[in-house]
Design a protein around this motif. Structure first.
Motif, short mmCIF file in Angstrom:
data_model
loop_
_atom_site.label_atom_id
_atom_site.label_comp_id
_atom_site.label_asym_id
_atom_site.label_seq_id
_atom_site.Cartn_x
_atom_site.Cartn_y
_atom_site.Cartn_z
N ARG A 1 -53.39 24.21 57.94
CA ARG A 1 -52.68 25.08 59.04
C ARG A 1 -53.65 24.56 60.26
NH1 ARG A 1 -54.73 31.03 57.30
NH2 ARG A 1 -56.67 30.76 57.87
N THR B 1 -51.53 33.11 61.24
CA THR B 1 -50.36 32.64 62.23
C THR B 1 -50.78 31.21 62.61
OG1 THR B 1 -49.88 34.84 62.99
CG2 THR B 1 -49.19 32.45 64.33
N VAL C 1 -48.74 26.76 62.39
CA VAL C 1 -48.00 25.89 61.66
C VAL C 1 -48.78 25.35 60.43
CG1 VAL C 1 -46.58 23.70 61.58
CG2 VAL C 1 -47.08 25.06 63.83
N THR D 1 -44.28 24.13 58.84
CA THR D 1 -43.24 25.06 59.18
C THR D 1 -44.29 26.35 59.70
OG1 THR D 1 -42.01 26.55 57.63
CG2 THR D 1 -44.03 25.90 56.55
N GLN D 2 -43.42 26.84 60.51
CA GLN D 2 -44.14 27.96 61.18
C GLN D 2 -44.43 29.25 60.58
OE1 GLN D 2 -45.46 27.68 64.65
NE2 GLN D 2 -46.40 29.74 64.25
N THR E 1 -45.63 33.31 61.48
CA THR E 1 -46.19 34.14 62.36
C THR E 1 -46.22 35.30 61.91
OG1 THR E 1 -44.94 32.78 64.17
CG2 THR E 1 -45.55 35.06 64.57
#
Length: 125
Positions: free
Chosen positions: A37, A90, A92, A119-120, A122
């Protein structure tokens, strides 16, 4: 080699998400698959990994006990179940693949060769 992530979304703190990494173009059992990430302004970090066909797994300390990595060998897909999400999660999220050191190896501090598009995720407080 192709890696396609999905499952990212906006979620409240304490919530859950499951990310998927669909793979193709290589022999699943010969590769380690990892989740990384990258948050804005921060370096990319390894989160978890699994040896293809469901072997060795490893986790970054801050996610251990909250995240679970698994694989569906019939679908050549790796999942990252994320529970009790926190705003610090949080980022990507990317999946990556590499043969690495073979055998039953996987690592989260390793330069993987193949990457998905990300893929994001949040997490709101």
């Amino acid at each position: 080699v192709q890696l396609v992530e999905s499952g990212g979304a906006l979620v409240q703190a304490g919530g859950s998400l499951r990310l998927s990494c669909a793979t193709s173009g290589f022999t699943f059992g010969d590769y380690a698959i990892a989740w990384f990430r990258q948050a804005p302004g921060k370096e990319r970090e390894g989160v978890s990994c699994i040896k293809g066909m469901g072997g060795t797994t490893r986790y970054k300390g801050s996610v251990e006990g909250r995240f679970t990595i698994s694989s569906d060998n019939a679908k050549n897909t790796v999942y990252l179940q994320m529970n009790n999400l926190k705003p610090d999660d949080t980022a990507v999220y990317y999946c990556a693949a590499d043969k690495g050191y073979g055998s039953d190896w996987c690592g989260i501090n390793y330069e993987y060769s193949y990457w998905g598009q990300g893929t994001q995720v949040t997490v709101s407080s």
